[in-house]
Write a protein that holds these residues in place. Structure first.
Motif, PDB file in Angstrom:
ATOM      1  N   GLU A  19       0.831  -1.205   0.000  1.00  0.00           N
ATOM      2  CA  GLU A  19       0.000   0.000   0.000  1.00  0.00           C
ATOM      3  C   GLU A  19       0.868   1.258   0.000  1.00  0.00           C
ATOM      4  O   GLU A  19       0.517   2.261  -0.636  1.00  0.00           O
ATOM      5  N   TYR A  24       3.876   1.572  -1.387  1.00  0.00           N
ATOM      6  CA  TYR A  24       4.402   1.764  -2.737  1.00  0.00           C
ATOM      7  C   TYR A  24       3.305   2.257  -3.685  1.00  0.00           C
ATOM      8  O   TYR A  24       3.546   3.098  -4.546  1.00  0.00           O
ATOM      9  N   LYS A  25       2.100   1.735  -3.512  1.00  0.00           N
ATOM     10  CA  LYS A  25       0.990   2.154  -4.370  1.00  0.00           C
ATOM     11  C   LYS A  25       0.673   3.633  -4.167  1.00  0.00           C
ATOM     12  O   LYS A  25       0.377   4.368  -5.119  1.00  0.00           O
ATOM     13  N   SER A  75       1.376  11.060  -5.469  1.00  0.00           N
ATOM     14  CA  SER A  75       0.166  10.244  -5.517  1.00  0.00           C
ATOM     15  C   SER A  75      -1.066  11.122  -5.458  1.00  0.00           C
ATOM     16  O   SER A  75      -1.071  12.202  -4.872  1.00  0.00           O
TER      17      SER A  75
END
Length: 664
Positions: A611, A613-614, A663
């Protein structure tokens, strides 16, 4: 400049909409404007959230459209002006007597001081940091209200959201967090207006009605909460508005009363506990009033229902389960419910804002006042009048002594019947710290909220008066029957206290009693503000309005928070993308930084690394109380782990760089 414009647009919309209703009373017009303001702000947030457009641009367009519609409505209604003639006459009556004029002056000074704190002191209230502000910050980062993934506590998602949606509006409009306390402060102003209006509609003159509102403003819990991001005052404002409008008697006011209740149910579930009283008031007014109240409530639920709808969709329970309903609707059974009621009654007997010196001074002053007032009464009208005047002058000033004595008697009786109340520290039942978590309503509030219902019961009066006088006793009973005891739940009683406050006029119609209550209320308020735990008048930083966020954290209940936040600010870049693996009671709002420039993503403890890295995070904060083993796994993978005091752990990825967030 754009931020100021966006803030003014819903205010103008609300005023035009309320004036266009052509209500006969300025009080009703102001309360209608308050209701319209909340609906305009929350409605814009709800409309824009599915598109993730709760931004400055989205709010400017939406509120501009609403203003145009409101202007058209006002123009079509003949461009009416607010009805001010009766208000000017009432103000003259209030200023005609020195005790009420001084009461007004004291209330204005207190409200001015609270406004200063509300817009200058950084947040350091625990509940605000853990979920009230944290959920609004998460929504602002997302661009709208949504179900926050991996939330460390159900409170971030499951508690009713209307109050925090107004905070989200302020966050998005200003791109800052400094106005977080304005919803509570504005709700206090609306509540005071409603208390005055309700007292007038119960048949009291302007002077005791105004003093009832002024006295409410000085009660400890009311004073302390007005400068926080909590939602108890915000929730209380809607039943207060509903009662005042309901007693107005016109068709429009009755519909608006129902709408206020519908919105209020979306603020806090405990609003439901006063619905029986308000429904009874409507029944007294007649069948048509009940029908209009229900019809207006259905319209108000269009704003207030969505928190329950999200809970039903995500959890299968409209209340959100045990977390969402705060332990309510979990009846403890007898005799535990009786013991719970005794605990809440004991919590009401609050002396947190009374120093030993003040207790002595007020007791001596009470004796002198009783003697002087009694002698004057004897000279003017004989023994009976002497007794009444002595009581009017002495009892209010002796409020701290009476409350302390009553608490001791209650504790003794509770032990005799084998239902003892805890008399120790905060973990037991009652602490003596002056703040919004541990105070109740102070000695004046205890005397009035528990004593006035007895006075009303012993004398003839209008049925509406008797119903409102029962607000606090009935609320305490329902609270004990429907849930387990929690010392923090005394804050919920604010809803009932605001409903009962108009009945204070029964006592405040007496000039001697009003003067005595002015003295003791002023004294306890000054002591309370000086000693307030989170915002003491004198602090290491000087006065509270000089505090930085770091300095404000020195006054939270957990001493480890301030050094943890200081280390976090030193090690994590201001625009970093941060992961969070938190416990259920961590001050999550601090992760966003003083200017909310960091982006925060909650991660699960099971799949933390994928999670992370995402989400593109290179910094992860772990709660040492719950997630230290997870941080140890990251250390084994080459991440650097820093202790943030003894409160948190920070894991930094290899080659984290400046940590800038990419992100969405």
């Amino acid at each position: 400049m754009l931020a100021v414009l966006i803030l003014l647009l819903p205010v103008a919309t609300a005023v035009l909409a309320a004036v266009g209703l052509r209500l006969s009373s300025l009080v009703s017009t102001l309360l209608a404007a308050y209701l319209a303001l909340v609906v305009a702000m929350v409605g814009a947030v709800l409309a824009l959230s599915p598109f993730r457009e709760v931004t400055q641009a989205g709010l400017a367009v939406t509120e501009g459209t609403l203003l145009a519609a409101s202007l058209g409505w006002w123009w079509a209604r003949g461009r009416p002006t607010p009805p001010t003639a009766a208000a000017r006459e009432a103000l003259g009556q209030v200023l005609a007597r020195p005790e009420t004029a001084l009461f007004l002056l004291g209330a204005l000074v207190l409200l001015g001081y609270e406004l200063l704190l509300a817009v200058t002191v950084p947040p350091n209230n625990w509940d605000s940091l853990t979920y009230h502000l944290a959920r609004a910050a998460a929504w602002a980062q997302h661009g709208g209200v949504f179900w926050i993934p991996n939330a460390p506590t159900g409170r971030l998602n499951e508690y009713q959201p209307v109050a925090e949606q107004t905070i989200l509006f302020l966050f998005a409009a200003t791109r800052k967090g400094s106005l977080f306390a304005l919803p509570q402060y504005t709700a206090l102003l609306a509540s005071l207006t409603a208390v005055y209006g309700t007292a007038r509609r119960l048949g009291f003159s302007a002077r005791p009605a105004a003093c009832s509102a002024f006295l409410l403003a000085t009660l400890s819990l009311v004073t302390f909460e007005a400068t926080t991001a909590q939602n108890d005052l915000f929730a209380a404002s809607f039943p207060a508005v509903a009662v005042c409008l309901l007693l107005g008697g016109s068709r429009t006011e009755e519909l608006l009363a129902g709408a206020a209740l519908g919105v209020g149910i979306g603020v806090k579930l405990t609003v439901v506990l006063v619905l029986p009283l308000i429904l009874l008031l409507a029944l007294i007014r007649g069948r048509r009033a009940v029908v209009r109240l229900i019809a207006g409530g259905a319209a108000g639920l269009l704003v207030g229902i969505w928190g329950y709808a999200l809970n039903l969709w995500h959890t299968g329970d409209p209340g959100g389960g045990p977390t969402g309903n705060s332990g309510l609707l979990e009846a403890p059974g007898f005799p535990r419910s009786a013991n719970t009621a005794l605990h809440y009654l004991y919590r009401m007997l609050d002396r947190s804002v009374v120093s030993h010196r003040l207790l002595t001074e007020l007791t001596v002053l009470a004796l002198l006042a009783a003697v002087v007032a009694g002698a004057d009464g004897l000279r003017r009208g004989g023994p009976r009048r002497a007794g009444k005047q002595a009581a009017a002058g002495g009892v209010p000033l002796a409020a701290p002594l009476i409350v302390i004595g009553a608490a001791a008697v209650l504790a003794f009786v509770a032990r005799l019947i084998h239902l003892p109340v805890h008399t120790g520290g905060f973990g037991g039942s009652v602490s003596r710290y002056a703040n919004e978590d541990e105070s109740a309503f102070g000695p004046v509030g205890a005397l009035m909220l528990l004593g006035v219902p007895i006075l009303v019961a012993l004398r003839p009066g209008r049925p509406e008066l008797r119903v409102l006088a029962a607000s606090v006793p009935l609320f305490l009973i329902l609270l004990a029957l429907l849930g387990h005891y929690d010392p923090l739940n005394i804050r919920f009683v604010v809803i009932a206290a605001v409903l009962e406050a108009p009945v204070f006029a029964v006592v405040l119609g007496n000039r001697i009693a009003a003067a005595a209550l002015l003295v003791v209320a002023t004294a306890t308020t000054v002591v309370g503000l000086q000693q307030e735990r989170e915002k003491p008048y004198h602090s290491a930083a000087g006065h509270p309005w000089h505090m930085t966020q770091a300095q404000a954290l020195d006054y939270v209940s957990n001493a480890s928070v301030a050094p943890a936040d200081a280390a976090y600010e030193r090690l994590v870049p201001a625009d970093a993308c941060v992961g969070a693996v938190m416990g259920p009671d961590d001050p999550n709002y601090l992760l966003y930084g003083p200017n909310r420039s960091r982006r925060v993503f909650y991660l699960s403890s099971e799949n933390t690394l994928p999670e992370a890295y995402k989400a593109g995070v290179f910094y992860i904060v772990f709660s040492t109380a719950f997630e230290a083993p997870v941080a140890a796994r990251f250390k084994a993978l080459g991440w650097t782990v820093h202790p943030l005091s003894s409160f948190w752990l920070l894991a930094v990825a290899p080659h984290a760089g400046d940590g800038a967030c990419t992100s969405s």
